[in-house]
Design an enzyme around this catalytic site. Structure first.
Site, PDB file in Angstrom:
ATOM      1  CB  THR A   1      -0.910   0.004   1.239  1.00 19.95           C
ATOM      2  OG1 THR A   1      -1.681  -1.182   1.259  1.00 19.95           O
ATOM      3  CG2 THR A   1      -1.832   1.211   1.222  1.00 19.95           C
ATOM      4  CB  THR A   2       3.682   2.295   2.183  1.00 21.50           C
ATOM      5  OG1 THR A   2       2.904   1.962   3.339  1.00 21.50           O
ATOM      6  CG2 THR A   2       4.453   3.575   2.464  1.00 21.50           C
TER       7      THR A   2
ATOM      8  CE1 TYR B   1     -16.524  -1.084  -6.076  1.00 18.09           C
ATOM      9  CE2 TYR B   1     -16.131  -2.798  -7.715  1.00 18.09           C
ATOM     10  CZ  TYR B   1     -16.844  -1.678  -7.282  1.00 18.09           C
ATOM     11  OH  TYR B   1     -17.853  -1.176  -8.048  1.00 18.09           O
TER      12      TYR B   1
ATOM     13  CE1 TYR C   1      -2.137  -4.677   5.794  1.00 15.96           C
ATOM     14  CE2 TYR C   1      -1.802  -4.276   3.455  1.00 15.96           C
ATOM     15  CZ  TYR C   1      -1.936  -3.804   4.741  1.00 15.96           C
ATOM     16  OH  TYR C   1      -1.871  -2.448   4.983  1.00 15.96           O
TER      17      TYR C   1
ATOM     18  NE  ARG D   1      -4.588   1.687   3.225  1.00 14.70           N
ATOM     19  CZ  ARG D   1      -4.427   2.763   2.470  1.00 14.70           C
ATOM     20  NH1 ARG D   1      -5.086   2.872   1.330  1.00 14.70           N
ATOM     21  NH2 ARG D   1      -3.621   3.732   2.836  1.00 14.70           N
TER      22      ARG D   1
ATOM     23  CE  LYS E   1       1.110  -4.025   7.158  1.00 11.85           C
ATOM     24  NZ  LYS E   1       1.374  -3.226   5.933  1.00 11.85           N
TER      25      LYS E   1
ATOM     26  CB  ILE F   1       4.832  -4.855   7.812  1.00 14.59           C
ATOM     27  CG1 ILE F   1       5.287  -6.325   7.885  1.00 14.59           C
ATOM     28  CG2 ILE F   1       5.027  -4.312   6.399  1.00 14.59           C
ATOM     29  CD1 ILE F   1       4.515  -7.266   6.987  1.00 14.59           C
TER      30      ILE F   1
END
Length: 297
Positions: free
Chosen positions: A44-45, A107, A133, A138, A161, A203
């Site tokens: 994501t980052t 989504y 993850y 999100r 994570k 992380i």
């Protein structure tokens, strides 16, 4: 276990026309010099959702080659399209990644049966170790502790994570999974609480600008210096809050540019910070002892 300690969720430096590989190489060396225990690329980052497959795979290959086995390289290969994630995961394995980070479908989401099949399908397609993850803020989907425990039975699903922000959920995961199943914090503001219930590291977004201190926060806990770990966690809390004053990675990439890392612009739909939030970020960087345009904690 892929790593124990602090992995950085690495930003991707961009030019106007593509990835800035020269700066990316400098960031890799910066993290190795400052005790980062593993690198996560194209998460994501790293703005992976704005990258083409070719860009994403080229970044993974570049970082794998640059690191040259000095520390583990974890590739973000998640997608809301299961077969697309399979494709990226298989390519990352061939490129030499040490592990994969795979996000829950977003989504279109999934029911629990579909969620299990999604991860099973990806895991069966590769031999690499996989980190689940879980970031419901999100994806609008939470991997329940019971599902994490079920997925942990798959040989190459070795970690999660956890970014739900729910420490009770983390504790329940720790209770249910095998002892060699790693739990990593996905929230910089609660690294120490997660470690206290059996976590194995973080992380981290914060590690982009404070790699050594983030590593030390985790290592002090493992060394039995709980007070030292607590001081770092609480001492960095205002800066961590500022790094999430807007959606990640807008503040951290802005901070890196302020500190002289020259990582380039954000890609749309991400854009520059609100001026008031920018001032908060600048002040917290200064308060933490960071010199703007010098760049070390």
């Amino acid at each position: 276990m892929i790593f124990k300690g602090s992995a950085v969720a690495l930003v991707t430096p961009f030019t106007e026309t593509g990835v800035d590989f020269e700066t990316l190489g400098k960031l890799v060396e910066f993290h190795i010099e400052n005790k980062t225990d593993a690198l996560l690329v194209c998460g994501t980052t790293g703005e992976s959702t704005t990258m083409s497959d070719d860009e994403q795979l080229t970044v993974i290959k570049y970082v794998v080659d640059k690191v040259n086995k000095r520390i583990p390289v974890i590739a973000g290969t998640g997608s809301n399209n299961t077969m697309h994630s399979v494709h990226l995961s298989q390519k990352a394995e061939k490129l030499g990644a040490d592990g994969l980070l795979v996000i829950t479908p977003y989504y279109n989401k999934a029911n629990q049966n579909g969620l299990k099949k999604h991860f099973e399908t990806i895991a069966k397609s590769v031999n690499l170790p996989i980190i689940l993850y879980n970031v419901p803020g999100r994806t609008s989907m939470n991997i329940k502790p019971s599902m994490v425990a079920e997925l942990a039975k798959i040989d190459n699903i070795v970690a999660v994570k956890e970014a739900s922000g729910d420490i009770a959920q983390v504790a329940e995961i720790a209770r249910l999974v095998p002892k060699d199943f790693a739990i990593y914090s996905g929230n910089d503001d609660s690294i120490l609480p997660l470690l206290s219930v059996g976590g194995h590291g973080v992380i981290s977004v914060l590690a982009n600008i404070c790699p050594k201190e983030t590593h030390d926060l985790v290592q002090k806990f493992f060394d039995g210096d709980i007070e030292g770990s607590r001081e770092l966690q609480l001492g960095m809390k205002p800066l961590i809050d500022a790094l999430f004053i807007e959606v990640n990675p807008i503040p951290v990439k802005t901070a890196m540019n302020l500190l002289g890392f020259e990582v380039g612009n954000l890609r749309l739909p991400l854009a520059e910070m609100d001026p008031k939030n920018l001032e908060v970020l600048k002040q917290e960087l200064v308060n933490r002892g960071l010199n703007l345009a010098e760049g070390l904690c």
